[in-house]
Scaffold this active site. Structure first.
Site, short mmCIF file in Angstrom:
data_model
loop_
_atom_site.label_atom_id
_atom_site.label_comp_id
_atom_site.label_asym_id
_atom_site.label_seq_id
_atom_site.Cartn_x
_atom_site.Cartn_y
_atom_site.Cartn_z
NE ARG A 68 40.37 -0.03 146.09
CZ ARG A 68 41.32 -0.70 146.76
NH1 ARG A 68 41.34 -2.01 146.73
NH2 ARG A 68 42.23 -0.06 147.47
CE1 TYR A 70 38.94 4.74 154.00
CE2 TYR A 70 40.38 4.36 152.12
CZ TYR A 70 40.21 4.72 153.43
OH TYR A 70 41.29 5.10 154.20
CG ASN A 129 49.54 0.99 151.30
OD1 ASN A 129 49.22 1.81 150.44
ND2 ASN A 129 49.07 -0.23 151.34
CB VAL A 189 51.70 -5.26 156.08
CG1 VAL A 189 52.68 -5.58 157.21
CG2 VAL A 189 52.39 -4.36 155.06
CG PHE A 206 51.91 -10.85 152.38
CD1 PHE A 206 50.77 -11.40 151.84
CD2 PHE A 206 52.73 -10.08 151.55
CE1 PHE A 206 50.44 -11.21 150.49
CE2 PHE A 206 52.42 -9.89 150.20
CZ PHE A 206 51.27 -10.44 149.69
CE1 TYR A 244 42.77 -12.63 146.74
CE2 TYR A 244 44.20 -11.51 148.31
CZ TYR A 244 43.19 -12.42 148.03
OH TYR A 244 42.60 -13.13 149.06
N GLY A 245 46.53 -11.00 141.78
CA GLY A 245 47.20 -10.54 140.57
C GLY A 245 48.52 -11.26 140.42
CG ASP A 246 51.40 -9.69 137.59
OD1 ASP A 246 51.34 -8.82 138.49
OD2 ASP A 246 51.65 -9.40 136.40
CG ASP A 278 44.44 -4.08 144.08
OD1 ASP A 278 44.15 -3.78 145.25
OD2 ASP A 278 45.58 -4.45 143.73
#
Length: 315
Positions: A147, A150, A179, A193, A196, A209-211, A278
């Site tokens: 990342r 950026y 965001n 967003v 989903f 991604y992740g929990d 992340d």
């Protein structure tokens, strides 16, 4: 403003993108002459098609890693791919857009004596160890990660803006955008967003991604654009950086459940490994925006999410 014209001429780089197109629309509504510059890497003509008949609107296809020779009174520098799937596609070019682009925009502002705004990002904070994130926080960024093209590109752009201020007394404005969501987001941009919503509307599994315990704060685009303009119109000694975002914090799992409920989808939630670097938390401290700009977001997620879903439903 140029002494021979009563209409303010405003340049918006990245003006055909998600945020840029909304900003161009608002600036035109306020009676400005708007020059939209975009190379259409992530921007789309469809985003600005409804503005093309406006006599005060002009479009130029141009890559700001090359110098731009125009006459303007104000510059909003929004040009840069902002979604990981796009900025990681060509990471070297992403860094060039942030760094060379900033140099070119600042050089233009210096020559024309234009006020210039830099759209920075909450990503300058990296994976923060301070919560919520205040402007004084220097961040926790991996300089060699996936990342970093950026994150570090935007950090360097901020450096350039403040050095031009110190060295050339250039009138600058810097805001760190958190965001943001709303109509005209790209359906395949990989942002949470849009991901989903598209998965829910298509009846596919919703991928977390992740929990899902990591948090984000979501600002509706109309609120954000209002903040950008207030920042540009603020007193000369207000230079930033100032956080712009919605302090309402939601876990990624909560967002997925809201999208499923609002779309009335039968999608199931599935979990995948978390990408490198992340951020685990993302929430703006907007006290400066409230006190200095008189700005705070008004549109809640429960209001803005259905508007965004309607946009994607009608694509």
């Amino acid at each position: 403003m140029r002494h021979y014209d009563s209409i303010k001429r405003v340049l918006v780089t990245g003006g055909a993108g998600f945020l840029g197109s909304h900003l161009c629309e608002r600036l035109l509504d306020e009676g400005n002459d708007v020059l939209c510059v975009d190379n259409y890497f992530t921007g789309r003509r469809a985003n600005i098609a409804h503005l093309l008949d406006n006599p005060n609107f002009e479009v130029m296809r141009h890559d700001i890693t090359f110098p731009l020779y125009v006459e303007v009174d104000e510059i909003y520098n929004l040009a840069c791919p902002a979604a990981p799937i796009h900025y990681q596609f060509d990471p070297v070019q992403t860094t060039k857009v942030s760094v060379h682009g900033a140099i070119n925009v600042l050089g233009l502002a210096k020559r024309t004596k234009a006020k210039v705004f830099q759209a920075s990002t909450s990503e300058v904070y990296g994976d923060p160890t301070v919560h919520p994130q205040k402007e004084e926080y220097w961040g926790n960024v991996n300089p060699i990660g996936m990342r970093s093209c950026y994150d570090e590109g935007k950090r360097c752009a901020e450096t350039l803006f403040f050095d031009y201020r110190r060295q050339h007394n250039l009138p600058i404005k810097v805001a760190r955008i958190f965001n943001t969501y709303g109509p005209r987001m790209l359906p395949n941009d990989g942002r949470v967003v849009s991901n989903f919503i598209m998965q829910a509307l298509q009846g596919r599994d919703i991928t977390i991604y992740g929990d899902g315990s990591q948090t984000r704060s979501f600002c509706y685009v109309d609120d954000l654009v209002d903040g950008l303009i207030r920042m540009m119109e603020s007193e000369e000694d207000v230079i930033g950086p100032i956080n712009l975002g919605n302090p309402g914090e939601f876990s990624i799992r909560e967002l997925a459940e809201k999208v499923i409920a609002t779309t009335r989808s039968e999608s199931k939630i599935i979990f995948q490994p978390l990408p490198q670097d992340d951020p685990s938390q993302r929430q703006p401290d907007i006290r400066q925006a409230r006190e200095v700009l008189g700005w705070e977001p008004k549109v809640t997620l429960d209001t803005g999410l259905p508007r965004t879903i309607d946009y994607f439903r009608n694509l």
